[in-house]
Design a protein around this motif. Structure first.
Motif, PDB file in Angstrom:
ATOM      1  N   GLY A 160       0.093   8.854  -1.638  1.00 52.65           N
ATOM      2  CA  GLY A 160      -1.057   9.716  -1.938  1.00 52.65           C
ATOM      3  C   GLY A 160      -1.454  10.559  -0.744  1.00 52.65           C
ATOM      4  O   GLY A 160      -1.736  11.758  -0.878  1.00 52.65           O
ATOM      5  N   LYS A 179       0.828  -1.219   0.000  1.00 54.41           N
ATOM      6  CA  LYS A 179       0.000   0.000   0.000  1.00 54.41           C
ATOM      7  C   LYS A 179       0.858   1.264   0.000  1.00 54.41           C
ATOM      8  O   LYS A 179       0.496   2.283   0.579  1.00 54.41           O
ATOM      9  CB  LYS A 179      -0.984  -0.008   1.169  1.00 54.41           C
ATOM     10  CG  LYS A 179      -1.943  -1.185   1.095  1.00 54.41           C
ATOM     11  CD  LYS A 179      -2.974  -1.129   2.184  1.00 54.41           C
ATOM     12  CE  LYS A 179      -3.869  -2.348   2.057  1.00 54.41           C
ATOM     13  NZ  LYS A 179      -4.899  -2.383   3.072  1.00 54.41           N
ATOM     14  N   ARG A 189      -0.894   4.267  -1.627  1.00 52.17           N
ATOM     15  CA  ARG A 189      -1.834   4.951  -0.746  1.00 52.17           C
ATOM     16  C   ARG A 189      -1.088   5.877   0.212  1.00 52.17           C
ATOM     17  O   ARG A 189      -1.491   7.016   0.424  1.00 52.17           O
ATOM     18  CB  ARG A 189      -2.665   3.949   0.046  1.00 52.17           C
ATOM     19  CG  ARG A 189      -3.651   4.656   0.984  1.00 52.17           C
ATOM     20  CD  ARG A 189      -4.399   3.702   1.882  1.00 52.17           C
ATOM     21  NE  ARG A 189      -5.211   2.801   1.074  1.00 52.17           N
ATOM     22  CZ  ARG A 189      -5.840   1.751   1.558  1.00 52.17           C
ATOM     23  NH1 ARG A 189      -5.755   1.434   2.820  1.00 52.17           N
ATOM     24  NH2 ARG A 189      -6.570   0.985   0.768  1.00 52.17           N
TER      25      ARG A 189
END
Length: 172
Positions: free
Chosen positions: A119, A113, A116
């Motif tokens: 982000g 991840k 993510r």
């Protein structure tokens, strides 16, 4: 968040700089060009250094450079001084506490991840532009621009240095 404010809030700082130094629009915009050019040169060099040394210390250094940069601009007597400050203090700060430093830190922390996490971090940089716009405008509304930038330096010290001290380089 503090690194995100550099480019996104320059237009607020540019107004008093333009009134004080009367540069052409091209010269006024040169601050961001100088910063970007220096970041292009420094990013691979400092990125390499980030791989070999303490990221926490480098980010603390970047936080101190950022605060020192805005304080130094408040003492500028010509626009050339402003350009020098953007090249020597603010550009390295942008590399150290901005996307390069954050990316290095996140790749140490996340193997799953990771997108993510990056982000969320990039959203934090954008959020910094939003929050610091209000802070800078409030300071400029209530103080002369030189004093406002000195106070901004204090805000940056209070915000970025403690945050950098909280960095845990690698998860246990």
């Amino acid at each position: 968040a503090a690194a995100g404010m550099i480019a996104s809030t320059y237009s607020l700082i540019a107004v008093p700089l333009a009134n004080e130094f009367k540069p052409s629009r091209a010269v006024l915009a040169l601050s961001m060009t100088v910063m970007s050019g220096v970041c292009v040169i420094l990013s691979p060099l400092l990125g390499n250094l980030m791989d070999r040394t303490s990221l926490k210390r480098l980010m603390i250094g970047g936080a101190l450079l950022l605060a020192a940069g805005y304080a130094a601009i408040s003492f500028a007597t010509t626009f050339v001084h402003v350009l020098i400050v953007f090249g020597l203090l603010i550009a390295p700060a942008n590399v150290l506490i901005g996307p390069v430093g954050v990316t290095v830190l996140l790749t140490r922390w996340f193997s799953h991840k990771r997108g993510r996490a990056m982000g969320i971090a990039i959203a934090g940089i954008a959020f910094g532009g939003f929050v610091f716009s209000a802070i800078i405008q409030g300071l400029l509304d209530s103080h002369q621009w030189r004093e406002a930038l000195r106070l901004l330096s204090v805000v940056l010290l209070c915000w970025t240095v403690p945050a950098a001290f909280l960095i845990i380089e690698r998860p246990s």
